[in-house]
Motif scaffolding. Structure first.
Motif, PDB file in Angstrom:
ATOM      1  N   GLU A 166       0.833  -1.213   0.000  1.00  0.00           N
ATOM      2  CA  GLU A 166       0.000   0.000   0.000  1.00  0.00           C
ATOM      3  C   GLU A 166       0.869   1.266   0.000  1.00  0.00           C
ATOM      4  N   PRO A 167       0.459   2.281  -0.746  1.00  0.00           N
ATOM      5  CA  PRO A 167       1.198   3.549  -0.658  1.00  0.00           C
ATOM      6  C   PRO A 167       1.038   4.127   0.746  1.00  0.00           C
ATOM      7  N   GLU A 168       2.144   4.605   1.312  1.00  0.00           N
ATOM      8  CA  GLU A 168       2.095   5.280   2.612  1.00  0.00           C
ATOM      9  C   GLU A 168       1.033   6.371   2.621  1.00  0.00           C
ATOM     10  N   ASN A 169       0.914   7.067   1.489  1.00  0.00           N
ATOM     11  CA  ASN A 169      -0.005   8.208   1.398  1.00  0.00           C
ATOM     12  C   ASN A 169      -1.467   7.818   1.198  1.00  0.00           C
ATOM     13  N   ALA A 170      -1.765   6.525   1.164  1.00  0.00           N
ATOM     14  CA  ALA A 170      -3.165   6.085   1.046  1.00  0.00           C
ATOM     15  C   ALA A 170      -3.309   4.829   1.894  1.00  0.00           C
ATOM     16  N   ARG A 171      -2.838   4.940   3.158  1.00  0.00           N
ATOM     17  CA  ARG A 171      -2.634   3.731   3.957  1.00  0.00           C
ATOM     18  C   ARG A 171      -3.827   3.356   4.831  1.00  0.00           C
ATOM     19  N   ASP A 172      -5.032   3.325   4.257  1.00  0.00           N
ATOM     20  CA  ASP A 172      -6.176   2.937   5.091  1.00  0.00           C
ATOM     21  C   ASP A 172      -6.116   1.476   5.507  1.00  0.00           C
ATOM     22  N   ALA A 173      -5.552   0.616   4.676  1.00  0.00           N
ATOM     23  CA  ALA A 173      -5.490  -0.807   5.051  1.00  0.00           C
ATOM     24  C   ALA A 173      -4.507  -1.004   6.200  1.00  0.00           C
ATOM     25  N   ALA A 174      -3.351  -0.343   6.130  1.00  0.00           N
ATOM     26  CA  ALA A 174      -2.366  -0.467   7.208  1.00  0.00           C
ATOM     27  C   ALA A 174      -2.954   0.055   8.519  1.00  0.00           C
ATOM     28  N   THR A 175      -3.633   1.197   8.431  1.00  0.00           N
ATOM     29  CA  THR A 175      -4.256   1.788   9.616  1.00  0.00           C
ATOM     30  C   THR A 175      -5.332   0.864  10.185  1.00  0.00           C
ATOM     31  N   SER A 176      -6.138   0.305   9.298  1.00  0.00           N
ATOM     32  CA  SER A 176      -7.210  -0.593   9.737  1.00  0.00           C
ATOM     33  C   SER A 176      -6.641  -1.829  10.430  1.00  0.00           C
ATOM     34  N   LYS A 177      -5.609  -2.398   9.812  1.00  0.00           N
ATOM     35  CA  LYS A 177      -4.984  -3.602  10.378  1.00  0.00           C
ATOM     36  C   LYS A 177      -4.472  -3.321  11.792  1.00  0.00           C
ATOM     37  N   LYS A 178      -3.794  -2.185  11.933  1.00  0.00           N
ATOM     38  CA  LYS A 178      -3.215  -1.837  13.219  1.00  0.00           C
ATOM     39  C   LYS A 178      -4.301  -1.594  14.269  1.00  0.00           C
ATOM     40  N   ALA A 179      -5.369  -0.907  13.841  1.00  0.00           N
ATOM     41  CA  ALA A 179      -6.441  -0.566  14.770  1.00  0.00           C
ATOM     42  C   ALA A 179      -7.349  -1.761  15.074  1.00  0.00           C
ATOM     43  N   GLY A 180      -7.309  -2.752  14.190  1.00  0.00           N
ATOM     44  CA  GLY A 180      -8.224  -3.881  14.367  1.00  0.00           C
ATOM     45  C   GLY A 180      -9.648  -3.541  13.980  1.00  0.00           C
ATOM     46  N   GLU A 181      -9.820  -2.415  13.310  1.00  0.00           N
ATOM     47  CA  GLU A 181     -11.158  -2.078  12.785  1.00  0.00           C
ATOM     48  C   GLU A 181     -10.984  -1.222  11.532  1.00  0.00           C
ATOM     49  N   MET A 182     -12.009  -1.292  10.664  1.00  0.00           N
ATOM     50  CA  MET A 182     -11.916  -0.614   9.393  1.00  0.00           C
ATOM     51  C   MET A 182     -11.828   0.894   9.596  1.00  0.00           C
ATOM     52  N   SER A 183     -10.761   1.486   9.051  1.00  0.00           N
ATOM     53  CA  SER A 183     -10.554   2.931   9.155  1.00  0.00           C
ATOM     54  C   SER A 183     -10.390   3.477   7.745  1.00  0.00           C
ATOM     55  N   GLY A 184     -10.863   4.669   7.525  1.00  0.00           N
ATOM     56  CA  GLY A 184     -10.701   5.282   6.206  1.00  0.00           C
ATOM     57  C   GLY A 184      -9.333   5.925   6.074  1.00  0.00           C
ATOM     58  N   HIS A 185      -9.180   6.756   5.049  1.00  0.00           N
ATOM     59  CA  HIS A 185      -7.937   7.487   4.873  1.00  0.00           C
ATOM     60  C   HIS A 185      -7.805   8.565   5.946  1.00  0.00           C
ATOM     61  N   LEU A 186      -6.598   9.059   6.105  1.00  0.00           N
ATOM     62  CA  LEU A 186      -6.392  10.241   6.930  1.00  0.00           C
ATOM     63  C   LEU A 186      -7.182  11.383   6.300  1.00  0.00           C
ATOM     64  N   PRO A 187      -7.461  12.447   7.044  1.00  0.00           N
ATOM     65  CA  PRO A 187      -8.222  13.567   6.474  1.00  0.00           C
ATOM     66  C   PRO A 187      -7.522  14.117   5.230  1.00  0.00           C
ATOM     67  N   GLY A 188      -8.310  14.605   4.273  1.00  0.00           N
ATOM     68  CA  GLY A 188      -7.752  15.120   3.020  1.00  0.00           C
ATOM     69  C   GLY A 188      -7.717  14.028   1.969  1.00  0.00           C
ATOM     70  N   GLN A 189      -7.480  14.418   0.716  1.00  0.00           N
ATOM     71  CA  GLN A 189      -7.419  13.428  -0.361  1.00  0.00           C
ATOM     72  C   GLN A 189      -6.079  12.713  -0.326  1.00  0.00           C
ATOM     73  N   PRO A 190      -6.079  11.406  -0.540  1.00  0.00           N
ATOM     74  CA  PRO A 190      -4.790  10.716  -0.613  1.00  0.00           C
ATOM     75  C   PRO A 190      -4.018  11.207  -1.836  1.00  0.00           C
ATOM     76  N   ALA A 191      -2.760  11.604  -1.630  1.00  0.00           N
ATOM     77  CA  ALA A 191      -1.941  12.092  -2.736  1.00  0.00           C
ATOM     78  C   ALA A 191      -0.885  11.050  -3.050  1.00  0.00           C
ATOM     79  N   THR A 192      -1.139  10.250  -4.066  1.00  0.00           N
ATOM     80  CA  THR A 192      -0.163   9.236  -4.444  1.00  0.00           C
ATOM     81  C   THR A 192      -0.163   9.051  -5.953  1.00  0.00           C
TER      82      THR A 192
END
Lengths: 251, 251
Positions: free
Chosen positions: A131-157
């Motif tokens: 996954e691109p670091e700049n669009a890392r919703d999957a990495a964030t979700s995995k770490k949190a153990g729950e589905m998380s969206g992108h960071l605020p703002g449009q992913p720039a990749t």
């Protein structure tokens, strides 16, 4: 009706044409021209929308109602996921001794299908998301153990095919069957895309380069260094070759 | 010791390294930098020479005597021709129903090997040579019925891998087993190279684009329009991707 700018859009357009149906594709306004041209080339109707995941969904729903069509989600649709699973079947048929498959992740449809198929055939196989670091919703979700969206703002990749987010059907597969999510920088995406052009002679798009960048990363080496036969899915070639080549450094 | 700038040079360099030998490669001064880098990457010693077929031969002979080496001609050596023939065997193994194979022609080693192998397996198969108009010694030789070199002056073609001329062992095969030589313009070479990049996503070099240009030419359609399954050998990817992409027109 679907919202997508890459392979899924072209697949829907072609499938519709082959079966005598009309295809309506919603694409973000900033999608590469080459993607739009490919879809139009397959005879589909393209509607542009703002480049946000919310706008894509809203515009697709508007079009669906207007034309009385059927909506096929590009990643969250169970049949699309099953179709993507055939990638895993084919890969293991051709290279039965793979012990790891790296798959770029956006909406998660491709990796979900591949993970279900590959782990059914070989429960020991490792499935790694790239996954691109700049669009890392999957990495964030995995770490949190729950589905998380992108960071605020449009992913720039530069990996424009991976700006989408996980959905209700793909997140559970990613949560349970994907062994890790490896994120990569924009610089690594470009340099590994170039590596594939130069050494494998294949004009992949940056979204596919994300997989190579992850497979050759320190993170991968540390976590999966015991994997001897690693497969990477080069998930697209929807790229303007002139524009892409311009991004590569001078030799 | 050999004189070559492309696949043959890399093959000799790799074979020498694998068998613990030294490889000495003579290359024309104006060969693309990417070709030189590839050969050096395989551990060979590169000597530059003037870009004429005579200078290549003379310099290779000088190097051969100096290092006490064995000279392997890039196209006229019978064992090299036999090795190239395995291309024909593999092609027909993978696509048994081919009724025509188009092969770019420079020194004629590749097409000679492919023609001997393919016509042995299937005497009815057609073998067509594809040649740049600006380096058309094979077309001229075929028409004259005797081996002829290039027109006076250096051949000026973007297909730098095809500037060489037929030799004593390749001309007889080209004379008797090659059904036709189709020449293509420089503009057609570039546009068909681009077509392969864009549609097949393969970064071929212009010398390989010559084969596609010939296969899609009016000349081919008129002479071989009855061939339904046409194979084209994409004979190289020794190309600087940035420089090549710059030659393509803006989308």
């Amino acid at each position: 009706v679907t919202h997508s700018s890459g392979n899924h859009a072209q697949a829907i357009a072609l499938a519709a044409r082959e079966t005598g149906r009309a295809a309506h594709i919603v694409m973000p306004r900033n999608a590469p021209e080459v993607k739009r041209a490919a879809v139009v080339g397959y005879g589909a109707e393209v509607t542009l929308c703002e480049p946000t995941n919310a706008a894509r969904a809203a515009e697709a729903e508007r079009v669906r109602v207007a034309v009385g069509g059927y909506f096929v989600h590009p990643s969250n649709d169970p049949e699309v996921i099953a179709g993507q699973g055939t990638l895993g079947l084919e890969f293991l048929e051709q290279v039965p001794h793979l012990d790891c498959i790296v798959v770029p992740i956006g909406g998660g449809g491709m990796i979900s299908g591949v993970a279900v198929a590959a782990k059914t055939l070989n429960p020991k196989i490792r499935i790694v998301a790239a996954e691109p670091e700049n669009a890392r919703d999957a990495a964030t979700s995995k770490k949190a153990g729950e589905m998380s969206g992108h960071l605020p703002g449009q992913p720039a990749t530069v990996a424009d095919g991976l700006k989408t987010v996980l959905g209700s059907n793909t997140w559970p597969v990613v949560e349970h069957l994907v062994d890790a999510v490896i994120t990569v920088s924009e610089a690594d995406i470009v340099s590994h895309t170039e590596l594939v052009w130069r050494r494998l002679k294949v004009c992949i798009e940056p979204s596919a380069g994300v997989g190579i960048a992850a497979a050759l990363s320190d993170h991968f080496e540390q976590a999966f260094g015991d994997c001897r036969n690693v497969g990477v899915i080069l998930c697209g070639g929807n790229v303007d070759v002139k524009k892409m080549a311009r991004m590569f450094p001078e030799a």
